[in-house]
Design a protein around this motif. Structure first.
Motif, PDB file in Angstrom:
ATOM      1  N   LEU A 138       0.952  -1.154  -0.117  1.00  0.00           N
ATOM      2  CA  LEU A 138       0.079  -0.128   0.223  1.00  0.00           C
ATOM      3  C   LEU A 138       0.814   1.409  -0.212  1.00  0.00           C
ATOM      4  O   LEU A 138       0.586   2.213  -0.528  1.00  0.00           O
ATOM      5  CB  LEU A 138      -0.919   0.000   1.230  1.00  0.00           C
ATOM      6  N   VAL A 139       1.654   1.262   0.785  1.00  0.00           N
ATOM      7  CA  VAL A 139       2.709   2.376   0.881  1.00  0.00           C
ATOM      8  C   VAL A 139       3.372   2.724  -0.528  1.00  0.00           C
ATOM      9  O   VAL A 139       3.460   3.690  -1.116  1.00  0.00           O
ATOM     10  CB  VAL A 139       3.994   2.354   2.062  1.00  0.00           C
ATOM     11  N   ASP A 140       3.788   1.610  -1.182  1.00  0.00           N
ATOM     12  CA  ASP A 140       4.372   1.509  -2.457  1.00  0.00           C
ATOM     13  C   ASP A 140       3.381   1.921  -3.266  1.00  0.00           C
ATOM     14  O   ASP A 140       3.723   2.659  -4.424  1.00  0.00           O
ATOM     15  CB  ASP A 140       4.915  -0.002  -2.999  1.00  0.00           C
ATOM     16  N   LEU A 141       2.196   1.760  -3.108  1.00  0.00           N
ATOM     17  CA  LEU A 141       1.173   2.273  -4.023  1.00  0.00           C
ATOM     18  C   LEU A 141       0.900   3.983  -4.354  1.00  0.00           C
ATOM     19  O   LEU A 141       0.670   4.536  -5.265  1.00  0.00           O
ATOM     20  CB  LEU A 141      -0.208   1.831  -3.860  1.00  0.00           C
TER      21      LEU A 141
ATOM     22  N   MET C 211       6.729  -3.975 -16.962  1.00  0.00           N
ATOM     23  CA  MET C 211       5.357  -3.372 -16.688  1.00  0.00           C
ATOM     24  C   MET C 211       5.208  -2.278 -15.683  1.00  0.00           C
ATOM     25  O   MET C 211       4.593  -1.168 -15.758  1.00  0.00           O
ATOM     26  CB  MET C 211       4.314  -4.372 -16.229  1.00  0.00           C
ATOM     27  N   LEU C 212       6.096  -2.348 -14.440  1.00  0.00           N
ATOM     28  CA  LEU C 212       5.952  -0.990 -13.785  1.00  0.00           C
ATOM     29  C   LEU C 212       6.643   0.166 -14.265  1.00  0.00           C
ATOM     30  O   LEU C 212       6.347   1.219 -14.136  1.00  0.00           O
ATOM     31  CB  LEU C 212       7.058  -1.509 -12.403  1.00  0.00           C
ATOM     32  N   ALA C 274      -6.636   4.303 -13.057  1.00  0.00           N
ATOM     33  CA  ALA C 274      -6.997   2.965 -13.319  1.00  0.00           C
ATOM     34  C   ALA C 274      -6.029   2.111 -13.994  1.00  0.00           C
ATOM     35  O   ALA C 274      -5.678   0.904 -13.869  1.00  0.00           O
ATOM     36  CB  ALA C 274      -8.442   2.924 -13.993  1.00  0.00           C
ATOM     37  N   ILE C 275      -5.495   2.568 -15.231  1.00  0.00           N
ATOM     38  CA  ILE C 275      -4.593   2.243 -16.084  1.00  0.00           C
ATOM     39  C   ILE C 275      -3.339   1.621 -15.381  1.00  0.00           C
ATOM     40  O   ILE C 275      -2.829   0.660 -15.122  1.00  0.00           O
ATOM     41  CB  ILE C 275      -4.295   3.245 -17.166  1.00  0.00           C
ATOM     42  N   VAL C 276      -2.951   2.720 -14.453  1.00  0.00           N
ATOM     43  CA  VAL C 276      -1.510   2.568 -13.667  1.00  0.00           C
ATOM     44  C   VAL C 276      -1.624   1.494 -12.589  1.00  0.00           C
ATOM     45  O   VAL C 276      -0.841   0.706 -12.717  1.00  0.00           O
ATOM     46  CB  VAL C 276      -1.211   3.905 -13.173  1.00  0.00           C
ATOM     47  N   LEU C 277      -2.920   1.555 -11.750  1.00  0.00           N
ATOM     48  CA  LEU C 277      -3.048   0.700 -10.898  1.00  0.00           C
ATOM     49  C   LEU C 277      -3.194  -0.941 -11.239  1.00  0.00           C
ATOM     50  O   LEU C 277      -2.803  -1.781 -10.709  1.00  0.00           O
ATOM     51  CB  LEU C 277      -4.270   1.041 -10.015  1.00  0.00           C
ATOM     52  N   ILE C 278      -3.907  -0.729 -12.575  1.00  0.00           N
ATOM     53  CA  ILE C 278      -4.106  -2.376 -12.970  1.00  0.00           C
ATOM     54  C   ILE C 278      -2.857  -2.872 -13.352  1.00  0.00           C
ATOM     55  O   ILE C 278      -2.371  -4.070 -13.035  1.00  0.00           O
ATOM     56  CB  ILE C 278      -5.033  -2.190 -14.267  1.00  0.00           C
ATOM     57  N   ALA C 283       1.671  -6.657 -12.397  1.00  0.00           N
ATOM     58  CA  ALA C 283       2.772  -6.601 -12.313  1.00  0.00           C
ATOM     59  C   ALA C 283       3.285  -7.416 -10.929  1.00  0.00           C
ATOM     60  O   ALA C 283       4.072  -8.278 -10.995  1.00  0.00           O
ATOM     61  CB  ALA C 283       3.574  -5.337 -12.614  1.00  0.00           C
ATOM     62  N   ARG C 284       2.681  -6.860 -10.019  1.00  0.00           N
ATOM     63  CA  ARG C 284       2.828  -7.411  -8.581  1.00  0.00           C
ATOM     64  C   ARG C 284       2.427  -8.945  -8.673  1.00  0.00           C
ATOM     65  O   ARG C 284       3.143  -9.565  -7.941  1.00  0.00           O
ATOM     66  CB  ARG C 284       2.306  -6.479  -7.549  1.00  0.00           C
ATOM     67  N   PHE C 285       1.321  -9.077  -9.087  1.00  0.00           N
ATOM     68  CA  PHE C 285       1.010 -10.449  -8.683  1.00  0.00           C
ATOM     69  C   PHE C 285       1.719 -11.445  -9.565  1.00  0.00           C
ATOM     70  O   PHE C 285       1.991 -12.468  -9.208  1.00  0.00           O
ATOM     71  CB  PHE C 285      -0.465 -10.461  -9.766  1.00  0.00           C
TER      72      PHE C 285
END
Lengths: 337, 271, 295
Positions: A138-141, C211-212, C274-278, C283-285
């Motif tokens: 979350l902090v990374d977010l 991706m990041l 939304a684009i960035v978070l997805i 990527a994290r997944f």
């Protein structure tokens, strides 16, 4: 990341295995590949060097005309004075932008560093184990939210929220002679302080991420030594975690500072872009080195205006280079202590 | 206060000493110690011996409540010291650990701190002592750890400038300075050379008149050299929890062991 | 504390314990406040953008361009969204091969000073202000060929390159040495070993890092201001011309005085987040087994 740990094939080949009979063609393909990746590696160095060269070249006419250091000794920046000609161009002093960059970064650091260190400590040593990873993500977010969104939000959400507090400060502390000057009003919303606040939120996750790695590298046996002496968790943090992490925290802060110094769009949106001179109050409008470039670049048609913006860019690059090089040196030394 | 040792009248007290009753310990689902019972008499040195992985260190870490710091770790059963239930709900784990000092396998002085700072760090955080007396405490603790003469001229040098053996004695001094009654030593010589080991053993004998000492060791000769009592732990099969097989005077355990498993181990046929 | 205290009494009489526990509680509370403030800021930004954005956004927002009159309601950011995808896509095409190549050099080939210098200056390049990158590309490219989507791609490639190189380097470093030795011992060449053994093994981590970097490039605005320039009115899909990108469109709409334009800006901000978070979440997944740092 381990600094000097040799990995890869290069490390193996330092103690080469006997590999029999390589064909000429294979060896040729191999060396072409090797040369290609070496070339891409060189691109990194090339880009950095080219940045310095091209910024100097573009700024050179202005530096020549006004003198190399004249821009950083004056704060008269007046691109729109009407009388300008090629032989008597407008003045382009940039001290007020350096001031704005330093002040906003400082405000950002003062707020972000303690919060980031605290957040990192919670993630590594305080929070229940199963919460550590989610907290850390979350902090990374915070670092994933784009700059332009922070600026937009700062303009419409943050400014109304801080206005009552700032109005209170300007009407009390701000009216005191001398010491009240840096806190004087009126407050228009956009200001050095607002920019510093937005910067704080933006650099917090960056500092926290580096601190987290540094704290995580505390050897378990030193933490246990503290705990076995009867230390509370905070005492354990103070005697086993923090002393070792000192240079790591400094390096993390420098990385954050480097980001703050260069941050552009969010700052441009909430600082007010007052370019004329240094405003003494932190609640007044101003400009930073990066914001003036973003704000005036595409409209710079007067003689030496664009060139002077490149001079600003050059100095910004120098500051960023120094801060980041220092940061990386300190961080590497800190982590491998 | 610090000069309180030796405390008069404590020998007579029957409850004075460490007693472990029906202690079991787990890491997650894995049971590592089962039904451990042990009485370590006051101001004597008690050794715990046994093959590696038999749960000796875990027992030690249950006594000063360090075991519970490992995620998923669990303890059942009773540990009493001086008649006090170490796991009493109203007792703070921190104060248990101030009263029960611990020395670890590898010397672990705080690397950024000086010799002097390391010696008094426990007292410093406990805030029990006025600043003016800290040097006095450092000297007493370092003297008891038989390190004073070697470091008195360089107290403010970094602790990591000492040799391994000196560092371990500094760690002992650090534990002593907090004024505990019981010292737990978890294979304190396993990272040291024979000469440094000899010095530590000498030191353990010397402090035994003031402190109750429980020492875990895999070195049977060390157990015979330093301890008054010895407990032998073992595991039957890999993956089983460790149990105490036999406990008695060191002379008896090594001279006339009752249990055949003990006999096999101390005579060097196993382990 | 008296000299004759029994251990029973000594346990509880450790003085200053209350003060120490209080201090521990206070400091722990302060640390938790730090996390709460950080998460509070995150929640505030996300919720605020969400509320303002959702009240405006609609399917037609994604498929229409802004109206000719900025004060008019309706319309959307189709040109910006399309432009962003094109500009970032080209940038990715430039940055990924270069970044992966640089990482291969550093881990598998490089020796001595040059290798150290590339690692060091790659980290430094990550910290260079992106506005400076924009000014650099302006000087190199725009002064000769004019503002264009491609110029923006070059600038974003410079932003992405060191990020890709860094993560790829870390991933290659995790490839066990035994795999390389095994391959070399079978008579494979270095390049075969890298291409057939090391890169495939490190691929999930490299994709995560890539991706990041794409997510980061999607949100970049400052360098595009100096290279792509922006084009609010019509759809331009040819990267050799001035284009619009989503980030530029949010910026220009945010700083106008027109309420309807700002409303579109919020919808754009929501789209961008939304684009960035997805991208970040996916990527994290994929990279949940590997620790990817991106600072």
């Amino acid at each position: 990341m381990s600094p000097a740990s040799a990995g890869g094939i290069a490390a193996i080949e330092r103690h080469p295995l006997p590999i029999a009979l390589r064909g000429e063609r294979r060896r040729l393909g191999d060396s072409v590949f090797g040369a290609a990746v070496a070339l891409t590696g060189g691109v990194v160095l090339l880009v950095l060097a080219a940045m310095v060269v091209f910024l100097v070249l573009q700024g050179l006419p202005a530096m020549r005309h006004y003198g190399f250091f004249s821009s950083i000794t004056s704060q008269r920046w007046a691109p729109s004075e009407a009388s300008a000609t090629l032989s008597t161009p407008n003045p382009y002093g940039i001290v007020q932008f350096i001031y704005g960059t330093v002040l906003t970064s400082l405000i950002g650091m003062v707020i972000a560093v303690p919060l980031a260190v605290g957040a990192a400590l919670v993630i590594t040593d305080v929070a229940p184990r199963r919460l550590r990873r989610p907290l850390s993500s979350l902090v990374d977010l915070l670092a994933a939210v784009p700059s332009v969104v922070y600026g937009f939000w700062g303009l419409f959400a943050l400014i109304p929220a801080i206005r009552p507090v700032v109005d209170f400060i300007t009407s009390t502390l701000g009216t005191v002679p001398v010491i009240g000057v840096p806190f004087g009003g009126p407050f228009f919303g956009v200001s050095y302080f607002t920019a510093g606040l937005v910067l704080a939120i933006m650099i917090l996750p960056i500092i926290a991420a580096v601190c987290r790695e540094v704290f995580r590298s505390t050897p378990r046996n030193e933490k246990e030594a503290a705990v076995a002496l009867g230390a509370t968790r905070w005492e354990m943090i103070r005697i086993a975690v923090l002393p070792r992490a000192r240079s790591g925290i400094v390096g993390a802060s420098l990385i954050g500072l480097g980001r703050a110094v260069g941050e552009t769009i969010a700052v441009t949106m909430v600082i007010g872009n007052a370019v004329l001179h240094i405003n003494p109050s932190i609640f007044d409008q101003g400009a930073t080195m990066s914001s003036v470039i973003a704000n005036e670049f595409t409209e710079a048609t007067e003689p030496f205006h664009l060139e002077s913006l490149f001079v600003v860019g050059f100095w910004l690059l120098i500051v960023a280079l120094v801060v980041n090089m220092l940061a990386r040196v300190v961080v590497r030394r800190g982590v491998s202590l | 206060m610090f000069a309180a040792h030796p405390l008069p009248g404590r020998e007579a007290d029957q409850v004075d000493g460490l007693s472990i009753d029906r202690l079991s310990a787990w890491f997650g689902r894995h049971k590592v110690v089962e039904d451990m019972r042990l009485r370590a008499p006051s101001r004597k040195v008690t050794a715990l011996i046994g093959p590696s992985g038999c749960g000796k260190s875990t027992v030690l870490r249950c006594v000063n409540r360090m075991h519970e710091l490992v995620p998923g770790a669990r303890v059942q059963g009773g540990v009493h010291f001086g008649g006090v239930d170490v796991y009493a709900p109203d007792l703070d784990a921190g104060s248990v650990r101030s009263e029960i000092g611990m020395v670890f396998q590898r010397p672990n002085p705080f690397p950024t701190k000086s010799i002097y700072e390391n010696a008094i760090i426990g007292v410093r955080i406990a805030r029990t002592t006025p600043r003016g007396r800290l040097m006095e405490i450092a000297e007493t603790a370092l003297s008891r750890a038989q390190l004073w003469d070697e470091v008195k001229d360089r107290l403010h040098k970094p602790a990591v400038s000492l040799s391994g053996g000196q560092q371990q004695r500094l760690c002992i001094a650090r534990a002593i300075a907090v004024d505990p009654s019981l010292l737990l030593m978890d294979e304190p010589c396993s990272a040291l050379d024979p000469i440094a080991t000899f010095k530590i053993e000498e030191l353990i004998r010397a402090i035994a008149d003031r402190y109750t000492v429980v020492i875990v060791t895999h070195n049977m000769h060390q157990a015979t050299r330093v301890s008054d009592y010895t407990g032998f732990m073992t595991i039957e099969n890999a993956g089983d929890p460790g149990r105490l097989v036999e406990f008695g005077a060191t002379t008896q355990i090594f001279g006339a062991p009752v249990n055949p498993a003990t006999e096999a181990y101390v005579s060097g046929r196993v382990g | 504390m008296t000299d004759v205290a029994l251990p029973a009494a000594r346990f509880r009489q450790r003085p200053a314990l209350r003060r120490r526990r209080t201090k521990n509680a206070v400091m722990t509370a302060l640390l938790l406040v730090a996390v709460a403030l950080a998460l509070g800021a995150l929640a505030w930004v996300l919720v605020y953008v969400g509320i303002r954005g959702f009240s405006v956004i609609s399917p037609s927002f994604l498929t229409h361009n802004p109206p000719g009159n900025p004060a008019a309601p309706g319309g959307g950011f189709f040109n910006g969204i399309a432009g962003s995808l094109i500009v970032v896509g080209i940038a990715t095409g430039i940055a990924v091969p270069l970044g992966v190549g640089a990482a291969i050099y550093v881990v598998e080939y490089g020796r001595g000073r040059l290798r150290g210098a590339i690692r060091f200056f790659n980290d430094v390049l990550i910290g260079i202000p992106t506005i400076v990158t924009g000014a650099f590309v302006y000087a190199v490219w725009v002064t000769r060929f004019g503002f264009s989507g491609f110029a923006g791609s070059i600038a974003l490639a410079v932003v992405m390159l060191p990020l890709v190189a860094r993560t790829t380097e870390e991933m290659l470093r995790l490839v066990p040495t035994e795999l390389r030795e095994g391959s070399l011992a079978l008579g494979a060449t270095r390049s075969q070993t890298v291409l057939r053994i090391c890169l495939p093994t490190a691929l999930p981590g490299i994709i995560t890092g890539g991706m990041l970097a794409v997510a980061r490039a999607m949100g970049e605005t400052a360098p595009l201001l100096l290279t792509v320039l922006g084009n609010d009115l019509f759809t331009q899909l040819n990267p050799l011309h001035r284009m619009e990108t989503l980030s530029l469109q949010i910026f220009s709409n945010a700083v106008t005085g027109y309420e309807q334009a700002q409303a579109r800006g919020w919808a754009g901000a929501l789209t961008l987040i939304a684009i960035v978070l997805i991208l970040t979440a996916v990527a994290r997944f994929f990279g949940r087994r590997v620790q990817v740092e991106n600072v």
